[in-house]
Scaffold this motif. Structure first.
Motif, PDB file in Angstrom:
ATOM      1  N   PRO A  68      34.782 121.570 129.955  1.00 48.88           N
ATOM      2  CA  PRO A  68      35.507 122.588 130.082  1.00 48.88           C
ATOM      3  C   PRO A  68      34.479 124.085 129.106  1.00 48.88           C
ATOM      4  CG  PRO A  68      35.600 121.428 128.431  1.00 48.88           C
ATOM      5  CD  PRO A  68      35.912 120.715 128.669  1.00 48.88           C
ATOM      6  N   ASP A  69      34.078 125.233 130.242  1.00 47.88           N
ATOM      7  CA  ASP A  69      33.413 125.577 129.769  1.00 47.88           C
ATOM      8  C   ASP A  69      33.469 126.383 128.483  1.00 47.88           C
ATOM      9  OD1 ASP A  69      32.591 126.480 132.732  1.00 47.88           O
ATOM     10  OD2 ASP A  69      33.937 127.974 133.169  1.00 47.88           O
ATOM     11  N   ILE A  70      32.251 126.687 128.112  1.00 47.23           N
ATOM     12  CA  ILE A  70      32.090 126.883 126.592  1.00 47.23           C
ATOM     13  C   ILE A  70      32.010 127.991 126.464  1.00 47.23           C
ATOM     14  CG2 ILE A  70      31.396 125.952 124.206  1.00 47.23           C
ATOM     15  CD1 ILE A  70      30.829 122.918 125.375  1.00 47.23           C
ATOM     16  N   GLU A  71      32.595 128.838 125.921  1.00 44.03           N
ATOM     17  CA  GLU A  71      31.862 130.075 125.909  1.00 44.03           C
ATOM     18  C   GLU A  71      31.983 130.622 124.415  1.00 44.03           C
ATOM     19  OE1 GLU A  71      35.728 132.408 126.309  1.00 44.03           O
ATOM     20  OE2 GLU A  71      35.758 131.993 128.596  1.00 44.03           O
ATOM     21  N   ILE A  72      30.642 130.946 124.316  1.00 41.21           N
ATOM     22  CA  ILE A  72      30.164 131.838 122.389  1.00 41.21           C
ATOM     23  C   ILE A  72      30.291 132.622 122.400  1.00 41.21           C
ATOM     24  CG2 ILE A  72      27.942 131.724 121.193  1.00 41.21           C
ATOM     25  CD1 ILE A  72      26.665 129.586 122.996  1.00 41.21           C
ATOM     26  N   GLU A  96      20.776 127.769 117.201  1.00 42.82           N
ATOM     27  CA  GLU A  96      21.443 126.693 116.511  1.00 42.82           C
ATOM     28  C   GLU A  96      22.990 126.477 117.278  1.00 42.82           C
ATOM     29  OE1 GLU A  96      19.342 124.482 115.448  1.00 42.82           O
ATOM     30  OE2 GLU A  96      17.989 125.683 114.918  1.00 42.82           O
ATOM     31  N   VAL A  97      23.963 127.015 117.608  1.00 41.13           N
ATOM     32  CA  VAL A  97      25.094 127.011 118.137  1.00 41.13           C
ATOM     33  C   VAL A  97      24.703 126.714 119.701  1.00 41.13           C
ATOM     34  CG1 VAL A  97      26.602 128.131 118.992  1.00 41.13           C
ATOM     35  CG2 VAL A  97      26.342 127.806 117.053  1.00 41.13           C
ATOM     36  N   LYS A  98      23.629 127.674 120.206  1.00 35.62           N
ATOM     37  CA  LYS A  98      22.983 127.231 122.452  1.00 35.62           C
ATOM     38  C   LYS A  98      22.262 125.665 122.446  1.00 35.62           C
ATOM     39  CE  LYS A  98      22.926 132.432 122.462  1.00 35.62           C
ATOM     40  NZ  LYS A  98      21.858 133.683 123.161  1.00 35.62           N
ATOM     41  N   ARG A  99      22.000 125.650 121.077  1.00 35.94           N
ATOM     42  CA  ARG A  99      21.276 124.442 121.538  1.00 35.94           C
ATOM     43  C   ARG A  99      22.299 123.100 121.547  1.00 35.94           C
ATOM     44  NH1 ARG A  99      16.397 123.503 117.536  1.00 35.94           N
ATOM     45  NH2 ARG A  99      16.248 121.354 118.515  1.00 35.94           N
ATOM     46  N   THR A 100      23.413 123.088 120.504  1.00 36.36           N
ATOM     47  CA  THR A 100      23.884 122.168 120.605  1.00 36.36           C
ATOM     48  C   THR A 100      25.389 121.931 122.086  1.00 36.36           C
ATOM     49  OG1 THR A 100      23.898 122.232 118.361  1.00 36.36           O
ATOM     50  CG2 THR A 100      26.394 121.808 118.896  1.00 36.36           C
ATOM     51  N   LEU A 136      34.490 129.492 120.951  1.00 34.07           N
ATOM     52  CA  LEU A 136      33.073 129.239 119.096  1.00 34.07           C
ATOM     53  C   LEU A 136      32.408 130.721 119.076  1.00 34.07           C
ATOM     54  CD1 LEU A 136      31.037 126.509 119.928  1.00 34.07           C
ATOM     55  CD2 LEU A 136      30.225 128.508 118.573  1.00 34.07           C
ATOM     56  N   ILE A 137      33.324 130.960 117.913  1.00 37.86           N
ATOM     57  CA  ILE A 137      32.860 132.251 117.666  1.00 37.86           C
ATOM     58  C   ILE A 137      31.840 132.214 116.059  1.00 37.86           C
ATOM     59  CG2 ILE A 137      34.722 134.003 116.719  1.00 37.86           C
ATOM     60  CD1 ILE A 137      36.690 132.737 118.104  1.00 37.86           C
ATOM     61  N   VAL A 138      30.835 132.778 116.624  1.00 34.00           N
ATOM     62  CA  VAL A 138      29.905 132.592 115.079  1.00 34.00           C
ATOM     63  C   VAL A 138      30.218 134.110 114.864  1.00 34.00           C
ATOM     64  CG1 VAL A 138      27.593 132.152 114.574  1.00 34.00           C
ATOM     65  CG2 VAL A 138      28.568 131.352 116.359  1.00 34.00           C
ATOM     66  N   THR A 139      30.914 134.307 113.450  1.00 38.64           N
ATOM     67  CA  THR A 139      29.961 135.506 112.824  1.00 38.64           C
ATOM     68  C   THR A 139      29.437 135.278 111.565  1.00 38.64           C
ATOM     69  OG1 THR A 139      32.538 136.062 113.171  1.00 38.64           O
ATOM     70  CG2 THR A 139      31.784 136.852 111.618  1.00 38.64           C
ATOM     71  N   LYS A 140      28.961 136.460 110.809  1.00 41.10           N
ATOM     72  CA  LYS A 140      27.972 136.380 110.407  1.00 41.10           C
ATOM     73  C   LYS A 140      28.371 137.358 108.860  1.00 41.10           C
ATOM     74  CE  LYS A 140      24.016 135.741 107.843  1.00 41.10           C
ATOM     75  NZ  LYS A 140      24.757 136.259 106.123  1.00 41.10           N
ATOM     76  N   GLY A 141      29.093 136.877 107.281  1.00 40.09           N
ATOM     77  CA  GLY A 141      29.599 137.536 106.607  1.00 40.09           C
ATOM     78  C   GLY A 141      28.045 138.023 105.434  1.00 40.09           C
ATOM     79  N   ALA A 142      28.455 138.997 104.520  1.00 41.36           N
ATOM     80  CA  ALA A 142      27.536 139.296 103.405  1.00 41.36           C
ATOM     81  C   ALA A 142      26.785 137.911 102.802  1.00 41.36           C
ATOM     82  CB  ALA A 142      28.203 140.060 102.616  1.00 41.36           C
ATOM     83  N   LEU A 160      32.562 119.977 118.560  1.00 40.96           N
ATOM     84  CA  LEU A 160      32.845 120.087 120.252  1.00 40.96           C
ATOM     85  C   LEU A 160      33.153 118.835 120.473  1.00 40.96           C
ATOM     86  CD1 LEU A 160      30.023 123.035 120.769  1.00 40.96           C
ATOM     87  CD2 LEU A 160      32.893 123.467 121.672  1.00 40.96           C
ATOM     88  N   LYS A 161      31.849 118.143 120.338  1.00 41.35           N
ATOM     89  CA  LYS A 161      33.048 116.654 121.104  1.00 41.35           C
ATOM     90  C   LYS A 161      34.329 116.534 121.004  1.00 41.35           C
ATOM     91  CE  LYS A 161      29.662 113.910 119.515  1.00 41.35           C
ATOM     92  NZ  LYS A 161      28.757 112.582 118.837  1.00 41.35           N
ATOM     93  N   ASN A 162      34.447 116.588 119.739  1.00 41.23           N
ATOM     94  CA  ASN A 162      36.459 116.800 119.379  1.00 41.23           C
ATOM     95  C   ASN A 162      37.642 117.865 120.935  1.00 41.23           C
ATOM     96  OD1 ASN A 162      35.477 114.442 117.500  1.00 41.23           O
ATOM     97  ND2 ASN A 162      36.315 115.858 115.427  1.00 41.23           N
ATOM     98  N   SER A 163      36.578 118.584 120.774  1.00 43.34           N
ATOM     99  CA  SER A 163      37.292 120.060 121.260  1.00 43.34           C
ATOM    100  C   SER A 163      37.000 119.797 122.910  1.00 43.34           C
ATOM    101  CB  SER A 163      36.701 120.846 121.102  1.00 43.34           C
ATOM    102  OG  SER A 163      37.557 122.360 121.343  1.00 43.34           O
ATOM    103  N   CYS A 164      36.087 119.225 122.909  1.00 38.35           N
ATOM    104  CA  CYS A 164      35.698 119.005 124.508  1.00 38.35           C
ATOM    105  C   CYS A 164      36.608 117.599 124.886  1.00 38.35           C
ATOM    106  CB  CYS A 164      34.787 118.739 124.905  1.00 38.35           C
ATOM    107  SG  CYS A 164      33.132 120.252 124.648  1.00 38.35           S
TER     108      CYS A 164
END
Length: 175
Positions: A64-68, A44-48, A133-139, A94-98
């Protein structure tokens, strides 16, 4: 804020009542109406990111480059969520950030001019600082963090950022 939450809840109920539930156990995208039981946050993040990058280039001529960054070693993590809501929230942030990054670096003349087309002319070099853009999955949850160097916002606006339709845009065309 409560009105926005209520509208979101009503939209979810409306989508649930109209959507056909799919119950194919072998389906990777097993869903129940608008709720996806195996929502893949990286997908979903990559599509967005692709969509927001195009919007930014269309609006400003540069993005700007968006690093995932995937901080979860198991790339097969999934969670139950409404993908449309996830994409919407990530896209808005992301729009706000860009926008902030482009405006901060173009207005401040911090962008370097270089010849990238071998035509002798000077063109905007891709020297905008990247957005991470950092994605982390917790428990029990998924955390998505967006880090940029867009300049931030004044503390005086902090109380209003959760106001529906609040924008820091002044004379710029809203999209």
């Amino acid at each position: 804020k409560k009105q926005l939450e209520a509208e979101g809840g009503l939209e979810l109920l409306h989508n649930e009542s109209e959507a056909e539930a799919c119950y194919d156990d072998e389906s990777e995208d097993e869903c129940c109406g608008a709720i996806q039981k195996n929502c893949d946050p990286m997908k979903e993040v990559k599509r967005t990111v692709a969509r927001v990058t195009k919007l930014c280039r269309d609006s400003y001529g540069i993005c700007p480059d968006i690093e995932i960054v995937d901080c979860t070693p198991d790339s097969q993590y999934r969670f139950t969520y409404v993908p449309h809501h996830l994409r919407y929230m990530v896209a808005e942030l992301l729009k706000n950030s860009c926008r902030a990054t482009v405006r901060n670096y173009l207005v401040g003349s911090n962008i370097q001019k270089e010849d990238h087309c071998n035509d002798g002319g000077l063109h905007d070099a891709p020297t905008l600082p990247p957005i991470r853009l950092i994605v982390t999955k917790g428990a029990e949850d998924v955390t998505i963090k967006i880090a940029d160097r867009g300049g931030g916002m004044p503390r005086s606006l902090m109380r209003r950022i959760w106001t529906f339709a609040h924008s820091t845009l002044k004379n710029e065309k809203r999209s």
